[in-house]
Design a protein around this motif. Sequence first.
Motif, PDB file in Angstrom:
ATOM      1  N   VAL A  11       0.877  -1.184   0.000  1.00  0.00           N
ATOM      2  CA  VAL A  11       0.000   0.000   0.000  1.00  0.00           C
ATOM      3  C   VAL A  11       0.907   1.225   0.000  1.00  0.00           C
ATOM      4  CG1 VAL A  11      -1.758   1.274   1.282  1.00  0.00           C
ATOM      5  CG2 VAL A  11      -1.803  -1.227   1.275  1.00  0.00           C
ATOM      6  N   GLY A  12       0.786   2.026  -1.047  1.00  0.00           N
ATOM      7  CA  GLY A  12       1.690   3.165  -1.191  1.00  0.00           C
ATOM      8  C   GLY A  12       2.828   2.780  -2.121  1.00  0.00           C
TER       9      GLY A  12
ATOM     10  N   GLY B 168       4.776   4.051  -4.243  1.00  0.00           N
ATOM     11  CA  GLY B 168       5.555   5.165  -4.790  1.00  0.00           C
ATOM     12  C   GLY B 168       7.000   4.725  -4.913  1.00  0.00           C
TER      13      GLY B 168
ATOM     14  N   ILE C  27       9.651   4.143  -2.746  1.00  0.00           N
ATOM     15  CA  ILE C  27      10.163   3.061  -1.892  1.00  0.00           C
ATOM     16  C   ILE C  27       9.289   1.809  -2.004  1.00  0.00           C
ATOM     17  CG2 ILE C  27      10.392   2.440   0.575  1.00  0.00           C
ATOM     18  CD1 ILE C  27      12.809   4.014  -0.583  1.00  0.00           C
ATOM     19  N   GLY C  28       7.970   1.995  -1.982  1.00  0.00           N
ATOM     20  CA  GLY C  28       7.052   0.853  -2.047  1.00  0.00           C
ATOM     21  C   GLY C  28       7.244   0.050  -3.323  1.00  0.00           C
TER      22      GLY C  28
ATOM     23  N   ALA D 109       4.030   1.804   2.625  1.00  0.00           N
ATOM     24  CA  ALA D 109       5.156   2.685   2.252  1.00  0.00           C
ATOM     25  C   ALA D 109       4.612   4.026   1.771  1.00  0.00           C
ATOM     26  CB  ALA D 109       6.023   2.022   1.191  1.00  0.00           C
TER      27      ALA D 109
ATOM     28  N   ASP E  95      -3.266   6.499   8.065  1.00  0.00           N
ATOM     29  CA  ASP E  95      -3.143   5.437   7.065  1.00  0.00           C
ATOM     30  C   ASP E  95      -3.422   4.047   7.636  1.00  0.00           C
ATOM     31  OD1 ASP E  95      -2.726   7.310   5.173  1.00  0.00           O
ATOM     32  OD2 ASP E  95      -0.583   6.946   4.907  1.00  0.00           O
TER      33      ASP E  95
ATOM     34  N   VAL F 228      -6.934   2.850   6.318  1.00  0.00           N
ATOM     35  CA  VAL F 228      -7.127   2.286   4.973  1.00  0.00           C
ATOM     36  C   VAL F 228      -6.826   0.783   4.944  1.00  0.00           C
ATOM     37  CG1 VAL F 228      -6.643   4.496   3.841  1.00  0.00           C
ATOM     38  CG2 VAL F 228      -4.817   2.800   4.024  1.00  0.00           C
TER      39      VAL F 228
ATOM     40  N   THR G 239      14.784   2.262   5.945  1.00  0.00           N
ATOM     41  CA  THR G 239      15.698   2.041   4.827  1.00  0.00           C
ATOM     42  C   THR G 239      16.520   3.297   4.548  1.00  0.00           C
ATOM     43  OG1 THR G 239      15.903   1.461   2.493  1.00  0.00           O
ATOM     44  CG2 THR G 239      13.908   2.649   3.107  1.00  0.00           C
TER      45      THR G 239
ATOM     46  N   ALA H 164      15.481   6.720  -3.526  1.00  0.00           N
ATOM     47  CA  ALA H 164      14.714   6.483  -4.757  1.00  0.00           C
ATOM     48  C   ALA H 164      13.694   7.595  -4.949  1.00  0.00           C
ATOM     49  CB  ALA H 164      13.993   5.137  -4.661  1.00  0.00           C
TER      50      ALA H 164
ATOM     51  N   GLN I 199      10.108   8.689  -7.605  1.00  0.00           N
ATOM     52  CA  GLN I 199       9.228   8.388  -8.740  1.00  0.00           C
ATOM     53  C   GLN I 199       9.300   9.598  -9.666  1.00  0.00           C
ATOM     54  OE1 GLN I 199       5.017   6.219  -9.481  1.00  0.00           O
ATOM     55  NE2 GLN I 199       5.032   7.625  -7.807  1.00  0.00           N
TER      56      GLN I 199
ATOM     57  N   LYS J 182      18.087   7.034  12.288  1.00  0.00           N
ATOM     58  CA  LYS J 182      17.703   7.561  10.960  1.00  0.00           C
ATOM     59  C   LYS J 182      16.904   8.847  11.135  1.00  0.00           C
ATOM     60  CE  LYS J 182      17.061   7.630   6.477  1.00  0.00           C
ATOM     61  NZ  LYS J 182      15.972   7.104   5.706  1.00  0.00           N
TER      62      LYS J 182
ATOM     63  N   SER K  59      14.257  14.425   1.198  1.00  0.00           N
ATOM     64  CA  SER K  59      12.893  14.277   0.661  1.00  0.00           C
ATOM     65  C   SER K  59      11.967  15.403   1.138  1.00  0.00           C
ATOM     66  CB  SER K  59      12.320  12.926   1.059  1.00  0.00           C
ATOM     67  OG  SER K  59      12.283  12.836   2.469  1.00  0.00           O
TER      68      SER K  59
HETATM   69  N1  LIG Z   1      12.267   8.005  -1.344  1.00  0.00           N
HETATM   70  C1  LIG Z   1      13.309   7.715  -0.592  1.00  0.00           C
HETATM   71  O1  LIG Z   1      14.458   7.723  -1.066  1.00  0.00           O
HETATM   72  C2  LIG Z   1      13.125   7.326   0.843  1.00  0.00           C
HETATM   73  C3  LIG Z   1      14.223   6.821   1.535  1.00  0.00           C
HETATM   74  C4  LIG Z   1      14.076   6.398   2.844  1.00  0.00           C
HETATM   75  C5  LIG Z   1      12.829   6.476   3.460  1.00  0.00           C
HETATM   76  N2  LIG Z   1      11.784   6.995   2.771  1.00  0.00           N
HETATM   77  C6  LIG Z   1      10.497   7.045   3.472  1.00  0.00           C
HETATM   78  O2  LIG Z   1       9.645   6.059   2.876  1.00  0.00           O
HETATM   79  C7  LIG Z   1       8.267   6.491   2.935  1.00  0.00           C
HETATM   80  C8  LIG Z   1       7.717   6.513   1.507  1.00  0.00           C
HETATM   81  O3  LIG Z   1       8.430   7.517   0.789  1.00  0.00           O
HETATM   82  P1  LIG Z   1       8.443   7.622  -0.792  1.00  0.00           P
HETATM   83  O4  LIG Z   1       9.565   8.522  -1.145  1.00  0.00           O
HETATM   84  O5  LIG Z   1       8.364   6.277  -1.391  1.00  0.00           O
HETATM   85  O6  LIG Z   1       7.071   8.401  -1.028  1.00  0.00           O
HETATM   86  P2  LIG Z   1       6.245   8.528  -2.400  1.00  0.00           P
HETATM   87  O7  LIG Z   1       7.139   8.333  -3.572  1.00  0.00           O
HETATM   88  O8  LIG Z   1       5.466   9.778  -2.275  1.00  0.00           O
HETATM   89  O9  LIG Z   1       5.277   7.274  -2.348  1.00  0.00           O
HETATM   90  C9  LIG Z   1       4.182   7.199  -1.487  1.00  0.00           C
HETATM   91  C10 LIG Z   1       3.071   6.574  -2.286  1.00  0.00           C
HETATM   92  O10 LIG Z   1       1.982   6.315  -1.404  1.00  0.00           O
HETATM   93  C11 LIG Z   1       0.798   6.607  -2.135  1.00  0.00           C
HETATM   94  N3  LIG Z   1      -0.296   6.759  -1.163  1.00  0.00           N
HETATM   95  C12 LIG Z   1      -0.398   7.621  -0.135  1.00  0.00           C
HETATM   96  N4  LIG Z   1      -1.543   7.416   0.538  1.00  0.00           N
HETATM   97  C13 LIG Z   1      -2.180   6.412  -0.086  1.00  0.00           C
HETATM   98  C14 LIG Z   1      -3.408   5.750   0.116  1.00  0.00           C
HETATM   99  N5  LIG Z   1      -4.229   6.100   1.103  1.00  0.00           N
HETATM  100  N6  LIG Z   1      -3.755   4.743  -0.712  1.00  0.00           N
HETATM  101  C15 LIG Z   1      -2.933   4.385  -1.726  1.00  0.00           C
HETATM  102  N7  LIG Z   1      -1.758   4.970  -1.979  1.00  0.00           N
HETATM  103  C16 LIG Z   1      -1.382   5.966  -1.162  1.00  0.00           C
HETATM  104  C17 LIG Z   1       1.144   7.863  -2.873  1.00  0.00           C
HETATM  105  O11 LIG Z   1       0.207   8.096  -3.883  1.00  0.00           O
HETATM  106  P3  LIG Z   1       0.043   9.554  -4.573  1.00  0.00           P
HETATM  107  O12 LIG Z   1       1.123   9.625  -5.608  1.00  0.00           O
HETATM  108  O13 LIG Z   1      -1.312   9.552  -5.126  1.00  0.00           O
HETATM  109  O14 LIG Z   1       0.240  10.568  -3.462  1.00  0.00           O
HETATM  110  C18 LIG Z   1       2.527   7.482  -3.395  1.00  0.00           C
HETATM  111  O15 LIG Z   1       2.458   6.714  -4.581  1.00  0.00           O
HETATM  112  C19 LIG Z   1       8.305   7.869   3.606  1.00  0.00           C
HETATM  113  O16 LIG Z   1       8.076   7.743   4.988  1.00  0.00           O
HETATM  114  C20 LIG Z   1       9.737   8.357   3.349  1.00  0.00           C
HETATM  115  O17 LIG Z   1      10.194   9.297   4.292  1.00  0.00           O
HETATM  116  C21 LIG Z   1      11.893   7.416   1.475  1.00  0.00           C
END
Ligand SMILES: NC(=O)c1ccc[n+]([C@@H]2O[C@H](COP(=O)([O-])OP(=O)(O)OC[C@H]3O[C@@H](n4cnc5c(N)ncnc54)[C@H](OP(=O)(O)O)[C@@H]3O)[C@@H](O)[C@H]2O)c1
Length: 343
Positions: free
Chosen positions: A13-14, A16, A18-19, A88, A98, A101, A139, A143, A145, A214, A289
């Motif tokens: 779920v999520g 994006g 990381i997910g 994620a 969340d 959901v 993690t 990464a 999107q 972290k 981020s």
């Molecule tokens: N990115 C990194 O490099 C990184 C590294 C370490 C830790 N993190 C942590 O990992 C977590 C995720 O980060 P991320 O960068 O992967 O975020 P992201 O790219 O914004 O991905 C989150 C995803 O969740 C979706 N989402 C949110 N609420 C939802 C719901 N109710 N139902 C379905 N989908 C839902 C979002 O959809 P929408 O696009 O529609 O909003 C988006 O696709 C965060 O806590 C972040 O701090 C990230």
Amino acid sequence: LERFTMPTRILVVGAGAIGAFYASRLACAPNVKVAVVCRSNLRAVNSTGFRISSPNYGEYTFRPHAVFGSPAQAATDHKQPWDYVVVATKSLPDVSDDSAVLEGLIGPKCSIVLVQNGVGIEQPFVTRFPQTTIITAVTIANAAQVQPGHIKHHAWTRISLGPFLERMAVPTAEEAEEQAMQSCSRFVELLRAGGVADAEAFNATTMQLIRWHKCAINAAMNPTAVLAGCADNPTISNDLELGRHVVAVMKEILAVASKVTRSPIPPFLPSPEQVLTSSKRSSPGSKPSMLIDFEAGRPMELEVILGNPLRLARAYQLDIPRVESMYALLKGIQSGRGPRSRL
Ligand SMILES: NC(=O)c1ccc[n+]([C@@H]2O[C@H](COP(=O)([O-])OP(=O)(O)OC[C@H]3O[C@@H](n4cnc5c(N)ncnc54)[C@H](OP(=O)(O)O)[C@@H]3O)[C@@H](O)[C@H]2O)c1
């Protein structure tokens, strides 16, 4: 025997950055079916799957076993129970809960895996699903999107996982811990089978310390990047005053961590000074981020990165003035931006 013949069913779920990245690795493990819940990237993923570009794994397409447009659709359309539901999403308790959901998705044998930054992120899930095994994960993967369905993995794969054991009495402390540890170790095996060699399981206390560590890095670098006028990582780390500031912020958070967990920071985790030194070498333009979210007008993960540590510090009568000021200033900025940042 059933364990070896039945596929392991995982719902992310999520999906994006990381997910989807970890979903694509888990899908490479034998006898695993990975489904995803998409939101803004639903159309792209339905038509072409995910495109993953990674320095470690190359360029590949990941087509999930099933793609759902909402958690509710996953609950009604999918009749088999999930072994793991991975969350994620960005952790934004001030915007949405969340855990809500996941209603209808969590069967008696399902474990919830939370891959999110911040501290205290487990609480809504534990409160809503008190009988469920919660695995908490941190993690350092980097990464993004870059287009709907296109995930660019920039660096690192390390993911640390451990049981979250706040409610120690279900059914007994030891049984709950053993059950959670088994489920966690199995998930780590799947990640490793999917090529994530540095996935690692830890006990509940060490895992919380890793999470706090972290969070210390995030609490130092992320708000500073926004408040210093959209500064990237090397700009912050190579500036004398900002460098001093981020080391001091990390120390504030780590002091709270030791108090809350009643444990010292494990020696295998880098000191604030070491974090600063390695951040000086990060590539120009690399941004925390929170800054990326700020620039895009999206809500920032302020509550789990600054607010929760601050509330705990107050409860333990610790003064963390740098965190307190940054929290107040960024909350001011976030609420001043109005509804767009609160979507
Ligand atoms: N990115 C990194 O490099 C990184 C590294 C370490 C830790 N993190 C942590 O990992 C977590 C995720 O980060 P991320 O960068 O992967 O975020 P992201 O790219 O914004 O991905 C989150 C995803 O969740 C979706 N989402 C949110 N609420 C939802 C719901 N109710 N139902 C379905 N989908 C839902 C979002 O959809 P929408 O696009 O529609 O909003 C988006 O696709 C965060 O806590 C972040 O701090 C990230």
